[in-house]
Design a protein around this motif. Structure first.
Motif, PDB file in Angstrom:
ATOM      1  N   ARG A   1       0.888  -1.546  -0.211  1.00  0.00           N
ATOM      2  CA  ARG A   1       0.270  -0.104   0.146  1.00  0.00           C
ATOM      3  C   ARG A   1       0.959   1.341   0.317  1.00  0.00           C
ATOM      4  NH1 ARG A   1      -3.238  -1.592   3.690  1.00  0.00           N
ATOM      5  NH2 ARG A   1      -4.354  -1.786   2.200  1.00  0.00           N
ATOM      6  N   ARG A   2       1.703   0.907   0.896  1.00  0.00           N
ATOM      7  CA  ARG A   2       3.211   2.600   0.641  1.00  0.00           C
ATOM      8  C   ARG A   2       3.227   3.005  -0.624  1.00  0.00           C
ATOM      9  NH1 ARG A   2       7.558   3.482   0.229  1.00  0.00           N
ATOM     10  NH2 ARG A   2       8.702   1.666   0.393  1.00  0.00           N
TER      11      ARG A   2
ATOM     12  N   ALA B   1       0.926   4.209  -2.767  1.00  0.00           N
ATOM     13  CA  ALA B   1       0.687   5.430  -3.047  1.00  0.00           C
ATOM     14  C   ALA B   1       2.037   6.377  -3.042  1.00  0.00           C
ATOM     15  CB  ALA B   1       0.691   5.677  -1.168  1.00  0.00           C
TER      16      ALA B   1
ATOM     17  N   GLU C   1      -6.183  -0.089  -5.463  1.00  0.00           N
ATOM     18  CA  GLU C   1      -5.343   1.064  -5.562  1.00  0.00           C
ATOM     19  C   GLU C   1      -4.621   1.531  -7.580  1.00  0.00           C
ATOM     20  OE1 GLU C   1      -5.225   3.444  -2.986  1.00  0.00           O
ATOM     21  OE2 GLU C   1      -6.116   1.296  -1.655  1.00  0.00           O
TER      22      GLU C   1
END
Length: 515
Positions: free
Chosen positions: A458-459, A462, A490
């Motif tokens: 997820r990081r 992002a 995402e």
């Protein structure tokens, strides 16, 4: 000074007296001669080059080799393994590849030619060991069998066993020689030499410790037979263990010096025990590998019942060689998983032990050697050809690389799935320290990488890498469903698929930031 009255464990050898030359010249001109070992060594090297010629220059032979070379090149730029780039392989393997990367020219070809030399050297050591229990012709064929069978287990080029097998085989020669020397005053030093070789091998792959333990116990048995006192045996054992651990201790000391000892210990000694299991699939691999080794089993266990396999320079060495083979098998079995290239260390003692069954000339006996060498030649060609077909050719790789590079804008490439070599050949920053794709995309690794894999993916997304690589939807091997869910959720928010490319048999989806 050795105590008198030693008990012979092997053939009596004269020490500190005139000994025949180990290598007599086979070809001589005035002022020029070639040692006997050079011709078979060149023959082994030629056999390697012939059977691997279509692999040279291919950057996607195996993802492990891609990773080792990638880490090595980043180390030359200042990256620290286990800190900047995480993995659980011993540091010695990366240092070895760093040496290849330092060779002028193409680092890819440097490590591949290094693998050629290491494989030929190991085959030569195998022939030397096999000569203890077999004829010269059979001994040479044992080395050839090793070269032929390595690709059958996906170790045809630069896998770790290609390099540490050489160290172990040379150590085995020293042990065989020591076992034949009664009351040898140099046994302590010989043992130190053996343990240093094994210590270096351990820093390429830790499972060598099982073979090292066997070698050490046999050397101590030689000392016991020479009527060494208990105190001397214990002191010698402690010294040999210390020598074997010296390379690992040196690595730990360096990491302690830079304040990263915890990272080193977790990666090298803890994470492997946190790794998940793929259950029944691993037993399927084990069954397949045992079946592929059938020619060796027949040559080692069945042939001696059917024909006379005695002979060689020192038949009594057979006992040592069998113990070595058993310990190598134990090292293979004990950790589970049983990926195909894990078989490669077994091929050294197995090739030696199969030697007496090779080069048979009597009707009804020849088939053992013919089956072993024929099977090895066939499997050793079919498997790497299949791998090239599956993973892609150099031309395909270059085409896909151009597709990726055209969308790079000075940021990072993120390979969620696929060939890691793109990190090496395309200018890119690293989006994560867990750069090996399987660490983030398979569930068996999710608990063994020292961080939350889902949060890390997820990081990464992002942070908006320039380009992201994924496979097209397909049946996957042990996928991490949580990290895949993050990608599915995402990616559409900020990315668009701009290209599709088939590398080998896999279809890749290439994503870039929306414009």
């Amino acid at each position: 000074m050795n105590e008198p009255g030693g008990i012979p464990l092997g053939e009596t050898a004269t020490v500190n007296r005139t000994r025949p030359r180990r290598f007599a010249p086979t070809f001589a001109l005035p002022g020029f001669s070639l040692p006997a070992w050079l011709i078979p060594a060149l023959a082994y090297l030629g056999l390697f080059l012939i059977t691997r010629s279509f692999l040279f220059g291919n950057p996607v032979i195996h993802i492990d080799e891609q990773f080792y070379l990638f880490v090595a090149e980043r180390m030359r730029d200042g990256a620290v393994p286990y800190v900047d780039i995480w993995d659980r392989k011993p540091i010695g393997l990366f240092v070895l590849y760093e040496a290849f990367a330092a060779v002028p020219g193409d680092p890819l070809l440097a490590y591949q030619f290094g693998a050629a030399v290491a494989t030929a050297g190991t085959a030569l050591a195998i022939s030397r060991l096999a000569r203890e229990i077999a004829s010269p012709a059979a001994a040479w064929q044992a080395g050839a069998a090793y070269i032929l069978f390595m690709p059958a287990f996906n170790a045809g080029m630069g896998q770790a066993p290609v390099f540490y097998n050489l160290l172990v085989a040379v150590a085995a020669i020293a042990v065989v020689d020591a076992m034949k020397r009664n009351e040898d005053e140099t046994l302590l030093g010989r043992g130190c030499w053996v343990m240093l070789l094994l210590g270096l091998a351990i820093q390429i792959k830790y499972t060598v410790i099982f073979e090292g333990a066997a070698f050490g116990m046999m050397l101590l048995a030689r000392g016991f037979a020479d009527i060494w006192s208990l105190r001397r045996l214990v002191g010698t054992a402690a010294l040999w263990i210390a020598v074997a651990l010296l390379p690992t201790a040196a690595a730990m000391a360096w990491y302690a010096e830079i304040g990263q000892l915890d990272a080193f210990i977790y990666a090298n000694f803890v994470s492997i025990f946190e790794r998940g299991s793929d259950g029944v699939r691993s037993y399927g691999r084990l069954a397949k590998e045992c079946a592929a080794l059938l020619p060796f089993w027949l040559a080692i266990f069945h042939a001696p019942k059917m024909c006379d396999t005695s002979g060689g320079l020192s038949p009594r060495s057979h006992a040592f060689l069998k113990i070595w083979g058993a310990m190598a098998c134990l090292g293979f079995l004990i950790f589970g998983t049983w990926y195909d290239h894990y078989v490669a260390p077994l091929l050294v003692p197995l090739a030696v032990l199969a030697a007496p069954s090779l080069a048979r000339v009597q009707p009804g006996e020849r088939w053992y050697g013919r089956f072993l060498l024929g099977f090895g030649a066939l499997a050793g060609m079919v498997v790497p050809i299949y791998q090239v077909w599956r993973h892609g050719t150099t031309a395909q790789y270059e085409e896909m690389s151009a597709l990726i590079e055209q969308e790079m804008r000075g940021g990072c490439l993120f390979i969620f799935e696929g060939e890691l070599a793109f990190y090496r050949t395309i200018p890119t920053c690293l989006p994560t320290t867990r750069i090996f794709p399987n660490h983030l995309n398979t569930f068996i690794e999710s608990t063994a990488i020292g961080m939350d894999a889902t949060a890390e993916v997820r990081r990464i997304v992002a942070a908006r890498p320039d380009v992201i690589l994924m496979w097209a939807p397909q049946k996957l091997y042990l996928p991490n469903l949580e990290t895949r869910a993050v990608m599915k959720t995402e990616l559409p928010k900020a990315y668009e698929r701009y290209a599709t490319y088939t590398l080998g048999t896999r279809e890749y989806w290439l994503y870039r930031l929306r414009r």
